[in-house]
Design an enzyme around this catalytic site. Structure first.
Site, mmCIF file in Angstrom:
data_model
loop_
_atom_site.group_PDB
_atom_site.id
_atom_site.type_symbol
_atom_site.label_atom_id
_atom_site.label_comp_id
_atom_site.label_asym_id
_atom_site.label_seq_id
_atom_site.Cartn_x
_atom_site.Cartn_y
_atom_site.Cartn_z
ATOM 1 N N ARG A 71 0.808 -1.215 0.000
ATOM 2 C CA ARG A 71 0.000 0.000 0.000
ATOM 3 C C ARG A 71 0.851 1.280 0.000
ATOM 4 N NH1 ARG A 71 -3.161 -3.958 2.093
ATOM 5 N NH2 ARG A 71 -1.118 -4.654 2.757
ATOM 6 N N THR A 72 1.770 1.384 0.954
ATOM 7 C CA THR A 72 2.471 2.655 1.163
ATOM 8 C C THR A 72 3.353 2.994 -0.037
ATOM 9 O OG1 THR A 72 2.512 2.054 3.491
ATOM 10 C CG2 THR A 72 3.841 3.952 2.842
ATOM 11 N N LYS A 80 25.253 -4.632 -0.340
ATOM 12 C CA LYS A 80 26.713 -4.860 -0.403
ATOM 13 C C LYS A 80 27.394 -4.334 0.852
ATOM 14 C CE LYS A 80 26.564 -3.866 -5.350
ATOM 15 N NZ LYS A 80 26.939 -2.820 -6.317
ATOM 16 N N ARG A 115 11.127 3.744 4.382
ATOM 17 C CA ARG A 115 10.671 2.733 5.345
ATOM 18 C C ARG A 115 11.889 1.925 5.774
ATOM 19 N NH1 ARG A 115 5.501 -1.202 4.820
ATOM 20 N NH2 ARG A 115 4.550 0.791 5.370
ATOM 21 N N HIS A 145 4.191 5.811 11.807
ATOM 22 C CA HIS A 145 3.779 5.698 10.398
ATOM 23 C C HIS A 145 2.788 6.850 10.179
ATOM 24 C CE1 HIS A 145 2.906 4.102 6.564
ATOM 25 N NE2 HIS A 145 2.514 2.888 6.862
HETATM 26 N N1 CP Z 1 -0.516 -0.201 6.017
HETATM 27 C C1 CP Z 1 0.673 -0.354 5.422
HETATM 28 O O1 CP Z 1 1.664 0.307 5.777
HETATM 29 O O2 CP Z 1 0.682 -1.300 4.434
HETATM 30 P P1 CP Z 1 1.950 -1.725 3.566
HETATM 31 O O3 CP Z 1 2.895 -2.471 4.484
HETATM 32 O O4 CP Z 1 1.397 -2.608 2.472
HETATM 33 O O5 CP Z 1 2.600 -0.488 3.036
#
Ligand code: CP
Length: 299
Positions: free
Chosen positions: A54-55, A82, A104, A132
């Site tokens: 999603r993100t 590496k 992330r 998040h």
């Molecule tokens: N909710 C969320 O962060 O989903 P993803 O891990 O798919 O990005």
């Protein structure tokens, strides 16, 4: 606003401004032709050291629909595999003159630390068990315009969740009340100091809530036994089909995804007419367009 690494980077007014602009971006999202010229000539890098559906895809769509160039980099295909340090990877991308890095990473606080290393805007797409922020913004957007006085329950593996931290901070800013529900083993340390109430009894909480948010059991972050068995977890903390009857007719069922169907949420709940799970996904693009616009195009 240059960075978004925590909900604490936003005042209440700034959070409301992001949600307000997201409404306009949502209208753009419904059009056959979705491009706006707002970020033409800008470049956004999605730097993901953990998996995402999603993100990552919604940040990529958001950048593209605002006419920015978007590049995806994952740990496996980068020089991090590496042995390059995170700092060197970020300095390398920064030296190319990119405008924003959406990151992330498994390290809690890593995106905040990265702010001090680079000139570009840093956006937190999930850092370990810390925060998040864009997830919380899209969750709030999906819950509706006015959250003042609304009761939101957040149930599940709160100990390992970054979503719960960002949600509690944002929902409090927006005037909602939050009740956290989990077994004692999955409650974060210091939760008594959070602006939320705590319960271990989902059945008692459900009849009162306006939004019932379920969070994923994060098996990949669990090193020990946090509950005796999945069967017992479902019995006490799963949003099962029989439990749906306890919710108000107009309550919303939310889950940030990915869902463990049959564990924290039943298919009956995920697919219930009160479920806003896919609205959350849709809102993800609009809210991230708004965030990119605020960070890169100014007020
Ligand atoms: N909710 C969320 O962060 O989903 P993803 O891990 O798919 O990005």
């Amino acid at each position: 606003m240059k960075h978004l690494t925590s909900i604490n980077d936003l005042t209440r007014d700034e959070a409301l401004a992001v949600l307000e602009l997201a409404k306009e971006m949502h209208d753009v999202q419904q059009r056959p032709v979705k491009k706006l010229p707002a970020l033409r000539g800008r470049t956004v890098i999605n730097l993901f050291f953990e998996d995402s559906t999603r993100t990552r895809s919604s940040f990529e769509l958001a950048a593209k629909w605002l006419s920015a160039d978007a590049i995806n980099i994952s740990a496996k295909g980068s020089s991090a595999s590496k042995g390059e340090s995170l700092r060197d990877t970020l300095l390398t991308l920064d030296a190319m003159g990119v405008d924003a890095i959406v990151m992330r990473h498994a390290g809690s606080g890593s995106v905040h630390q990265a702010r001090g290393w680079v000139n570009t805007s840093m956006i937190n797409a999930g850092d370990g068990t810390h925060e998040h922020p864009t997830q919380a913004l899209l969750d709030a957007y999906s819950m509706g315009a006015d959250l003042e006085g609304k009761l939101v329950s957040i149930t599940g593996d709160l100990l390992h969740s970054r979503v719960v931290r960002s949600n509690v901070l944002l929902l409090q800013k927006l005037g909602a009340r939050v009740v956290l529900v989990a077994p004692p083993t999955l409650m974060p340390a210091g939760v008594e100091h959070w602006p939320a109430t705590v319960s271990h009894d989902l059945d008692e909480v459900l009849p009162d809530v306006d939004v019932c948010m379920m969070l994923r059991v994060q098996r990949e972050r669990m090193l020990g036994g946090f509950f005796p068995s999945e069967r017992e977890y479902i019995a006490f903390y799963g949003l099962t089909a029989p439990r749906l009857k306890k919710l108000k007719p107009d309550a919303m069922i939310a889950h940030p995804g990915p869902m463990n169907r049959g564990l924290e949420i039943s298919s009956a709940a995920a697919d219930d007419p009160r479920s806003i799970v896919l609205n959350q996904v849709s809102a993800g693009v609009a809210v991230r367009m708004s965030v990119l616009y605020h960070l890169l195009a100014g007020e």
